[in-house]
Design a protein around this motif. Structure first.
Motif, mmCIF file in Angstrom:
data_model
loop_
_atom_site.group_PDB
_atom_site.id
_atom_site.type_symbol
_atom_site.label_atom_id
_atom_site.label_comp_id
_atom_site.label_asym_id
_atom_site.label_seq_id
_atom_site.Cartn_x
_atom_site.Cartn_y
_atom_site.Cartn_z
ATOM 1 N N HIS A 194 -8.200 -1.057 -1.663
ATOM 2 C CA HIS A 194 -8.097 0.317 -1.193
ATOM 3 C C HIS A 194 -7.527 1.154 -2.324
ATOM 4 N N GLU A 195 -7.920 2.412 -2.388
ATOM 5 C CA GLU A 195 -7.467 3.271 -3.479
ATOM 6 C C GLU A 195 -5.960 3.490 -3.475
ATOM 7 N N GLN A 196 -5.313 3.263 -2.342
ATOM 8 C CA GLN A 196 -3.862 3.437 -2.269
ATOM 9 C C GLN A 196 -3.099 2.121 -2.385
ATOM 10 N N GLU A 253 -3.485 4.132 -11.295
ATOM 11 C CA GLU A 253 -3.792 2.848 -11.917
ATOM 12 C C GLU A 253 -2.606 2.314 -12.719
ATOM 13 N N GLU A 296 0.894 7.718 1.255
ATOM 14 C CA GLU A 296 0.086 8.700 0.525
ATOM 15 C C GLU A 296 0.896 9.895 0.033
ATOM 16 N N ARG A 340 0.014 1.160 -10.274
ATOM 17 C CA ARG A 340 -0.399 -0.097 -9.641
ATOM 18 C C ARG A 340 -0.133 -1.283 -10.562
ATOM 19 N N ARG A 395 0.856 -1.197 0.000
ATOM 20 C CA ARG A 395 0.000 0.000 0.000
ATOM 21 C C ARG A 395 0.889 1.242 0.000
ATOM 22 N N ALA A 443 -6.120 9.549 -10.709
ATOM 23 C CA ALA A 443 -6.627 8.170 -10.713
ATOM 24 C C ALA A 443 -5.981 7.358 -11.830
#
Length: 260
Positions: free
Chosen positions: A206-208, A178, A133, A181, A130, A174
């Motif tokens: 999770h978005e992170q 992506e 941030e 990721r 993760r 976003a």
């Protein structure tokens, strides 16, 4: 994988299926499945395979968090503590009687036996990374000049102002996350592939999330695998935290089965 919705399964009494195991597996008297109160788990055998089951009222509504925990804990305990192969059955699979379970085992006996043989001595680990941030955002702004420009233009502005610009900034971020990721998932899988037999990328929770990958490996290689994950976590520590879940039953590496 498990079903997440609550399932209403009718009226009467039936057999809740947890998984399929070799026929010589013995369930301890202390083993408990789902229900209120928790019901005893037994085996129904047919040839070389057996089903782990517990009796359940057919009018019960399944899907409470504690039901899912009991279901997973039972199968993980069989796979890890008892050190036997297990084929998890989709959560919520209920057959009307012991005879129906026996019939199912007979119909798919050879398929289950072969799958159990393939999974013998193997367990699953899930590795999740993760993003930190602030590091993630700094990287995105460094790589995306338009995002950095929009951030500067919006700095100090009211939260409800310049809605179109905020939407555009969100879209750029976003998209960039992506892409990162996807690349980091590939990097994580490549780093750990030498220690495993198979890997399966999993969707982010999770978005992170930087990466989330399931790995199937021989039980005896668990220490080597966790050492490699520890090395990876150290290498990634400035921009992502790495966590390992396992060993568990092979949730993400079982073939199609009853209710799957």
């Amino acid at each position: 994988m498990t079903a997440s919705s609550i399932v209403d399964i009718g009226a009467g009494t039936g057999q809740f299926l947890y998984g399929v195991v070799p026929a010589d597996v013995e369930v301890t008297p202390q083993a408990r499945g789902l229900g209120d109160p928790l019901g005893p788990v037994t085996t129904i055998r047919q040839g070389d395979v057996a089903a782990l089951v517990s009796e359940t009222p057919l009018d019960v509504r399944l899907g409470r968090p504690e039901d899912l925990v009991a279901y997973r804990d039972l199968l993980d305990g069989v796979a890890v503590t008892a050190e036997v192969p297990v084929l998890p059955v989709r959560f919520g699979t209920v057959l009307p009687s012991a005879a129906a379970v026996t019939e199912l085992l007979g119909l798919r006996h050879d398929e289950y036996r072969a799958a159990l043989a393939e999974l013998d001595g193997r367990v699953e680990y899930v590795v999740r990374a993760r993003y930190v941030e602030r590091t993630l955002l700094a990287g995105v702004l460094a790589d995306e000049p338009e995002a950095a420009d929009l951030r500067d233009r919006l700095r100090g502005r009211p939260a409800d102002a310049d809605v179109d610009l905020r939407i555009r900034l969100g879209e750029i971020v976003a998209r960039a996350v992506e892409a990162r990721r996807a690349a980091d998932t590939e990097r994580l899988a490549e780093a750990l592939t030498p220690y495993c037999l198979a890997e399966a990328p999993l969707p982010p929770q999770h978005e992170q999330d930087a990466a989330r990958v399931a790995f199937l490996l021989e039980r005896r290689r668990g220490a080597d695998f966790t050492d490699a994950v520890r090395d990876l976590a150290e290498a990634w520590r400035d921009w992502a935290t790495v966590r390992t879940i396992g060993p568990t039953a092979p949730w993400d590496f079982v073939p199609s089965g009853p209710g799957r």
